[in-house]
Design a protein around this motif. Structure first.
Motif, PDB file in Angstrom:
ATOM      1  N   ARG A 418       0.300  -1.171  -0.100  1.00 38.33           N
ATOM      2  CA  ARG A 418      -0.330   0.374  -0.201  1.00 38.33           C
ATOM      3  C   ARG A 418       1.187   1.535  -0.217  1.00 38.33           C
ATOM      4  NH1 ARG A 418       0.255   1.295   4.976  1.00 38.33           N
ATOM      5  NH2 ARG A 418       0.786  -0.476   6.509  1.00 38.33           N
ATOM      6  N   ILE A 419       2.081   0.862   0.863  1.00 39.56           N
ATOM      7  CA  ILE A 419       2.823   2.520   0.255  1.00 39.56           C
ATOM      8  C   ILE A 419       3.138   3.186  -0.694  1.00 39.56           C
ATOM      9  CG2 ILE A 419       5.055   1.256   1.402  1.00 39.56           C
ATOM     10  CD1 ILE A 419       3.108   4.445   2.825  1.00 39.56           C
ATOM     11  N   GLY A 420       3.856   2.183  -1.424  1.00 45.94           N
ATOM     12  CA  GLY A 420       3.823   2.254  -3.056  1.00 45.94           C
ATOM     13  C   GLY A 420       3.576   2.819  -3.553  1.00 45.94           C
ATOM     14  N   GLU A 421       4.460   3.915  -4.552  1.00 50.46           N
ATOM     15  CA  GLU A 421       3.225   4.528  -5.843  1.00 50.46           C
ATOM     16  C   GLU A 421       2.588   3.648  -6.861  1.00 50.46           C
ATOM     17  OE1 GLU A 421       4.245   8.394  -7.265  1.00 50.46           O
ATOM     18  OE2 GLU A 421       5.571   8.888  -5.551  1.00 50.46           O
ATOM     19  N   ILE A 422       1.882   3.446  -7.411  1.00 44.88           N
ATOM     20  CA  ILE A 422       0.686   3.408  -8.424  1.00 44.88           C
ATOM     21  C   ILE A 422       1.482   4.206  -9.495  1.00 44.88           C
ATOM     22  CG2 ILE A 422      -0.622   1.598  -9.210  1.00 44.88           C
ATOM     23  CD1 ILE A 422      -1.234   1.414  -6.311  1.00 44.88           C
ATOM     24  N   ASN A 423       1.485   3.136 -10.836  1.00 47.76           N
ATOM     25  CA  ASN A 423       0.766   3.894 -12.058  1.00 47.76           C
ATOM     26  C   ASN A 423       0.296   2.916 -12.746  1.00 47.76           C
ATOM     27  OD1 ASN A 423       0.497   5.801 -13.873  1.00 47.76           O
ATOM     28  ND2 ASN A 423       2.677   5.214 -14.579  1.00 47.76           N
ATOM     29  N   PHE A 424      -1.069   2.973 -12.313  1.00 47.94           N
ATOM     30  CA  PHE A 424      -2.244   2.199 -13.009  1.00 47.94           C
ATOM     31  C   PHE A 424      -2.808   2.630 -14.349  1.00 47.94           C
ATOM     32  CE2 PHE A 424      -6.438   0.076 -12.581  1.00 47.94           C
ATOM     33  CZ  PHE A 424      -5.566  -0.504 -11.519  1.00 47.94           C
ATOM     34  N   SER A 425      -2.810   0.839 -15.045  1.00 45.80           N
ATOM     35  CA  SER A 425      -3.098   1.399 -16.415  1.00 45.80           C
ATOM     36  C   SER A 425      -4.111   0.223 -16.425  1.00 45.80           C
ATOM     37  CB  SER A 425      -1.987   0.517 -16.872  1.00 45.80           C
ATOM     38  OG  SER A 425      -2.363  -0.579 -18.505  1.00 45.80           O
ATOM     39  N   ILE A 426      -4.887   0.801 -17.023  1.00 42.80           N
ATOM     40  CA  ILE A 426      -6.466   0.014 -16.714  1.00 42.80           C
ATOM     41  C   ILE A 426      -6.820  -1.158 -18.011  1.00 42.80           C
ATOM     42  CG2 ILE A 426      -9.329   0.265 -17.016  1.00 42.80           C
ATOM     43  CD1 ILE A 426      -9.023   3.252 -16.190  1.00 42.80           C
ATOM     44  N   GLU A 427      -6.097  -0.756 -18.969  1.00 42.68           N
ATOM     45  CA  GLU A 427      -6.582  -2.186 -19.944  1.00 42.68           C
ATOM     46  C   GLU A 427      -5.351  -3.659 -19.487  1.00 42.68           C
ATOM     47  OE1 GLU A 427      -3.912  -0.916 -23.819  1.00 42.68           O
ATOM     48  OE2 GLU A 427      -4.185  -1.971 -24.500  1.00 42.68           O
ATOM     49  N   GLU A 428      -4.518  -3.000 -18.626  1.00 40.02           N
ATOM     50  CA  GLU A 428      -3.964  -3.479 -17.775  1.00 40.02           C
ATOM     51  C   GLU A 428      -4.044  -4.824 -17.163  1.00 40.02           C
ATOM     52  OE1 GLU A 428       0.652  -3.367 -16.322  1.00 40.02           O
ATOM     53  OE2 GLU A 428       1.227  -2.201 -18.363  1.00 40.02           O
ATOM     54  N   ALA A 429      -4.902  -3.619 -16.395  1.00 41.55           N
ATOM     55  CA  ALA A 429      -6.004  -4.540 -15.031  1.00 41.55           C
ATOM     56  C   ALA A 429      -6.559  -5.293 -15.632  1.00 41.55           C
ATOM     57  CB  ALA A 429      -5.909  -3.195 -14.117  1.00 41.55           C
ATOM     58  N   VAL A 430      -7.233  -5.035 -16.236  1.00 41.66           N
ATOM     59  CA  VAL A 430      -8.582  -5.577 -17.319  1.00 41.66           C
ATOM     60  C   VAL A 430      -8.336  -7.366 -18.162  1.00 41.66           C
ATOM     61  CG1 VAL A 430     -11.130  -5.500 -17.718  1.00 41.66           C
ATOM     62  CG2 VAL A 430      -9.752  -3.538 -17.474  1.00 41.66           C
ATOM     63  N   GLN A 431      -7.612  -7.064 -18.098  1.00 38.83           N
ATOM     64  CA  GLN A 431      -6.373  -8.513 -18.714  1.00 38.83           C
ATOM     65  C   GLN A 431      -6.681  -9.794 -18.026  1.00 38.83           C
ATOM     66  OE1 GLN A 431      -5.901  -8.830 -21.734  1.00 38.83           O
ATOM     67  NE2 GLN A 431      -5.573  -6.285 -21.736  1.00 38.83           N
ATOM     68  N   PHE A 432      -7.373 -11.062 -18.375  1.00 40.23           N
ATOM     69  CA  PHE A 432      -7.431 -12.690 -17.930  1.00 40.23           C
ATOM     70  C   PHE A 432      -6.083 -12.803 -17.668  1.00 40.23           C
ATOM     71  CE2 PHE A 432     -12.659 -12.494 -17.960  1.00 40.23           C
ATOM     72  CZ  PHE A 432     -12.890 -11.220 -18.094  1.00 40.23           C
ATOM     73  N   GLU A 433      -4.693 -11.973 -18.599  1.00 37.19           N
ATOM     74  CA  GLU A 433      -3.827 -13.102 -17.884  1.00 37.19           C
ATOM     75  C   GLU A 433      -3.273 -12.232 -17.201  1.00 37.19           C
ATOM     76  OE1 GLU A 433      -3.728 -12.848 -22.052  1.00 37.19           O
ATOM     77  OE2 GLU A 433      -4.986 -14.479 -21.545  1.00 37.19           O
ATOM     78  N   GLY A 434      -2.067 -12.646 -16.360  1.00 39.80           N
ATOM     79  CA  GLY A 434      -1.103 -11.892 -15.715  1.00 39.80           C
ATOM     80  C   GLY A 434      -1.516 -11.558 -14.181  1.00 39.80           C
ATOM     81  N   GLU A 435      -0.909 -10.834 -13.044  1.00 37.64           N
ATOM     82  CA  GLU A 435      -1.252 -10.898 -11.987  1.00 37.64           C
ATOM     83  C   GLU A 435      -2.671  -9.445 -12.034  1.00 37.64           C
ATOM     84  OE1 GLU A 435       2.708  -9.816  -9.985  1.00 37.64           O
ATOM     85  OE2 GLU A 435       2.831 -12.101  -9.413  1.00 37.64           O
ATOM     86  N   THR A 436      -3.414 -10.267 -12.704  1.00 41.66           N
ATOM     87  CA  THR A 436      -4.893  -9.590 -12.473  1.00 41.66           C
ATOM     88  C   THR A 436      -6.147  -9.384 -11.484  1.00 41.66           C
ATOM     89  OG1 THR A 436      -5.443 -10.259 -13.982  1.00 41.66           O
ATOM     90  CG2 THR A 436      -3.775  -8.321 -14.353  1.00 41.66           C
ATOM     91  N   GLY A 437      -6.461  -8.691 -11.433  1.00 42.97           N
ATOM     92  CA  GLY A 437      -8.343  -9.577 -10.479  1.00 42.97           C
ATOM     93  C   GLY A 437      -8.484 -10.686 -11.677  1.00 42.97           C
ATOM     94  N   PRO A 438      -9.024 -10.010 -12.872  1.00 45.32           N
ATOM     95  CA  PRO A 438      -9.689 -11.111 -13.756  1.00 45.32           C
ATOM     96  C   PRO A 438      -9.547 -12.465 -14.430  1.00 45.32           C
ATOM     97  CG  PRO A 438      -9.818  -8.995 -14.275  1.00 45.32           C
ATOM     98  CD  PRO A 438      -8.766  -8.654 -13.733  1.00 45.32           C
ATOM     99  N   TYR A 439      -7.771 -12.910 -14.255  1.00 42.80           N
ATOM    100  CA  TYR A 439      -7.366 -14.245 -13.616  1.00 42.80           C
ATOM    101  C   TYR A 439      -7.682 -14.233 -12.682  1.00 42.80           C
ATOM    102  CZ  TYR A 439      -3.164 -17.237 -12.552  1.00 42.80           C
ATOM    103  OH  TYR A 439      -3.050 -18.741 -12.631  1.00 42.80           O
ATOM    104  N   VAL A 440      -8.203 -14.086 -11.684  1.00 45.40           N
ATOM    105  CA  VAL A 440      -8.086 -15.322 -10.550  1.00 45.40           C
ATOM    106  C   VAL A 440      -9.925 -15.128 -10.559  1.00 45.40           C
ATOM    107  CG1 VAL A 440      -8.093 -14.535  -8.150  1.00 45.40           C
ATOM    108  CG2 VAL A 440      -6.203 -13.526  -9.080  1.00 45.40           C
ATOM    109  N   GLN A 441     -10.204 -14.159 -11.304  1.00 39.41           N
ATOM    110  CA  GLN A 441     -12.406 -13.752 -10.700  1.00 39.41           C
ATOM    111  C   GLN A 441     -12.259 -15.691 -12.362  1.00 39.41           C
ATOM    112  OE1 GLN A 441     -12.264 -10.279 -12.311  1.00 39.41           O
ATOM    113  NE2 GLN A 441     -14.272 -10.195 -10.332  1.00 39.41           N
ATOM    114  N   TYR A 442     -11.268 -15.501 -13.325  1.00 41.37           N
ATOM    115  CA  TYR A 442     -11.155 -16.004 -14.164  1.00 41.37           C
ATOM    116  C   TYR A 442     -10.924 -18.187 -13.704  1.00 41.37           C
ATOM    117  CZ  TYR A 442     -10.952 -18.749 -18.405  1.00 41.37           C
ATOM    118  OH  TYR A 442     -11.366 -19.384 -19.651  1.00 41.37           O
ATOM    119  N   THR A 443      -9.921 -18.221 -13.240  1.00 43.17           N
ATOM    120  CA  THR A 443      -9.573 -19.225 -12.155  1.00 43.17           C
ATOM    121  C   THR A 443     -11.048 -19.684 -10.938  1.00 43.17           C
ATOM    122  OG1 THR A 443      -7.651 -18.740 -12.463  1.00 43.17           O
ATOM    123  CG2 THR A 443      -8.064 -20.633 -10.805  1.00 43.17           C
TER     124      THR A 443
END
Ligand code: ARG
Length: 567
Positions: A418-443
């Motif tokens: 939580r303490i670090g700075e985040i440069n958020f990419s919506i495009e990346e976050a919505v992918q179904f692969e990689g370290e994303t929420g959708p990846y976990v939801q899909y699994t």
């Protein structure tokens, strides 16, 4: 896993206090190296032996049923007999109800400012705070979430002035925050050439503070329309509050605080204002009363903390607020200490870093703002497009896209320290692969679909209530391959991860755990047939699948991410 047992035997061999060795055990990155390792470097000095020698001595003396100890250089490696341990691990993976702890934790979270956009800091505070809230509750604490709305202050004088001059009820109702923001921007623009605006604003705020009916009515109206807009966001984020107590709630509670400070001789004058000096703590003075006698932010936080401790009976007070307010909270807690409130040490600021969207900051002043709602809408639209492409047949497509899009934002935030700075990419976050929420939801959905198919084929799936007797017998004869074994072991870590997350106030602990489980499940599923496996194997694999689905849902739920059955 039974690390406790291994640790206990080591404590006896080394004549250590109980629990010492367990905390030193390490988990090797994969089971081929063993299931646990004990590094002997640190012992060399006190035992006056080489670590290698210590490891091989211990290996010779170590005895625990179903556990093999071998020395590998300076390490003592442990390997569990899989068929002997698996039944116990299956039970541990299931988890059990926790006893209430009887400790009350009050969590200050979200706390946006009325008539201003819901900033990205408020988004982070909302999702981090809500995750911590659920984690504490899950561990048996009595958690209370409080939305400390910024609903008081001189800016309301400006807001009323601008509204009286240029506002329209119609526009305000249609888009409260946008309209408030443009009034606010216009006020500042015009005030540069027209100083009477500032005087008028001060006058309105004075009327507000003295309870003038018209001022109060307008203020209440601004609060209500802003809140209705915030509530729409909270609903989408799946967040609610036990208490919504804005700063205005403490208006009648600050007098007592100021009196107490004065009576104890803690107030001092400084350039016309009243302050509490904090020289001994090496901090600038904490401002209590402005020169015109009005109270400010820190004064309200003093009254707030006292209320939370005395009335809400908080044992622990957490403030999930951006790192830029670190000094503010240190000052407030230090003043509480000076007032003799020993419980000030139970107050804790939980800071977090800045988040940018595609490099863009969300800021109010310049009028260049990214609205949270736009961010959420974009994520949902991207999720909808992916679903459209991958599974156009899916039922409830809109609801699933909403769950994935919002989940992507929430998870994308919470997976970071939580303490670090985040440069958020919506495009990346919505992918179904990689370290994303959708990846976990899909699994999770994948595991659920295996279980649905099993049921459709008439195979009995354990619902968590079935007699484990049969499963235990099958576990003992199951050929525990690496992938099954790794998954089972990791499934057992849920309570350890939960407590670690609470101790560090890090929801990312749970997000990382969810990612690990998802990876391990996918590997297991790739290497092992489930529905077409031989009898015996099939039951164990279905049970692993069920446990994985349950635990993924558990983790997502703690984070505030929905887990659709089908994607
Ligand atoms: N409304 C404040 C802001 O937006 C945050 C309040 C945090 N909570 C508190 N007890 N001070 O900066």
């Amino acid at each position: 896993m039974s690390l406790a047992q291994i640790g206990a035997v080591l404590d006896i061999l080394l004549e250590w206090e109980k629990g010492t060795a367990e905390s030193m055990l390490e988990l090797p990155p994969n089971s081929e190296l063993g299931d646990a390792a004990f590094p002997c470097f640190a012992l060399a000095k006190s035992l006056r032996k080489a670590p290698q020698q210590i490891a091989s001595d211990l290996a010779e003396r170590f005895e625990l049923e179903g556990t093999e100890a071998t020395a590998a250089g300076p390490y003592l490696n442990f390997r569990l007999d899989r068929s002997l341990h698996s039944a116990a691990l299956l039970v541990q993976a299931e988890g059990q109800a926790v006893a209430p702890k009887g400790e009350t934790v009050v969590i200050d979270m979200s706390s946006p400012n009325i008539a201003k956009p819901f900033g990205v800091g408020h988004l982070r505070s909302t999702v981090i705070g809500a995750a911590l809230y659920r984690m504490y509750a899950e561990a048996g604490y009595h958690a209370i979430s409080v939305n400390h709305l910024g609903d008081w202050g001189t800016q309301f004088g400006k807001q009323i002035t601008a509204y009286k001059r240029w506002g329209s009820e119609e526009r305000l109702k249609a888009a409260p925050i946008r309209e408030s923001l443009s009034l606010y921007v216009r006020f500042h623009d015009e005030a540069e050439s027209d100083p009477t605006l500032e005087t008028e604003a001060r006058d309105w705020f004075r009327r507000l503070e003295s309870g003038d009916a018209e001022a109060l009515g307008l203020w209440r109206y601004f609060v209500d329309v802003s809140l209705s807009e915030f509530d729409r966001m909270y609903e989408r984020l799946g967040v609610s509050f036990d208490k919504v107590l804005g700063e205005s709630f403490y208006n009648d509670k600050m007098g007592a605080v100021v009196d107490e400070l004065r009576a104890e001789g803690l107030l001092e004058e400084s350039e016309g204002a009243q302050v509490v000096r904090l020289d001994e703590a090496d901090m600038p003075p904490c401002l209590i009363l402005k020169s015109d006698g009005t109270t400010i932010y820190p004064t309200r936080d003093l009254a707030t903390a006292i209320y939370r401790h005395d009335v809400l009976e908080a044992d622990k007070l957490l403030y999930v607020v951006g790192a830029e307010q670190t000094l503010h909270f240190r000052q407030v807690f230090a003043v509480l200490h000076k007032m003799g409130r020993d419980w000030a040490s139970a107050c804790r600021h939980i800071p977090f870093g800045l988040m940018k969207f595609e490099g863009k900051k969300m800021s109010t002043r310049k009028g260049k703002v990214v609205f949270l709602e736009e961010v959420l809408d974009e994520a949902v639209a991207r999720a909808a497009a992916i679903i459209e492409e991958k599974n156009p047949q899916l039922q409830n497509r809109d609801a699933v896209a909403e769950a994935i899009g919002i989940g992507a934002i929430v998870f994308g935030d919470l997976k970071n320290n939580r303490i670090g700075e985040i440069n958020f990419s919506i495009e990346e976050a919505v992918q179904f692969e990689g370290e994303t929420g959708p990846y976990v939801q899909y699994t999770h959905a994948r595991a659920r679909s295996v279980l649905r198919k099993a049921k459709a084929e008439g195979i009995e799936v354990n619902e968590g209530t079935a007699d484990l007797g049969m499963l235990k017998r099958e576990a003992a004869s199951y050929e525990w391959d690496e992938a099954s074994w790794e998954l089972l072991k990791r499934l057992c870590d849920h309570q350890t991860e939960l407590h670690r997350g609470i101790q560090r106030h890090e929801p990312s602990t749970i997000a990382r755990y969810a990612l690990d489980l998802a990876k391990l499940f996918n590997r297991f599923y790739h290497h092992n047939k489930v529905l077409s496996a031989a009898a015996g194997d099939k039951e164990i694999r279905l049970e692993l699948t069920r446990l994985a689905a349950e635990r993924l849902r558990w983790a997502l739920n703690l984070l505030g991410v929905r887990s659709p059955e089908e994607i």
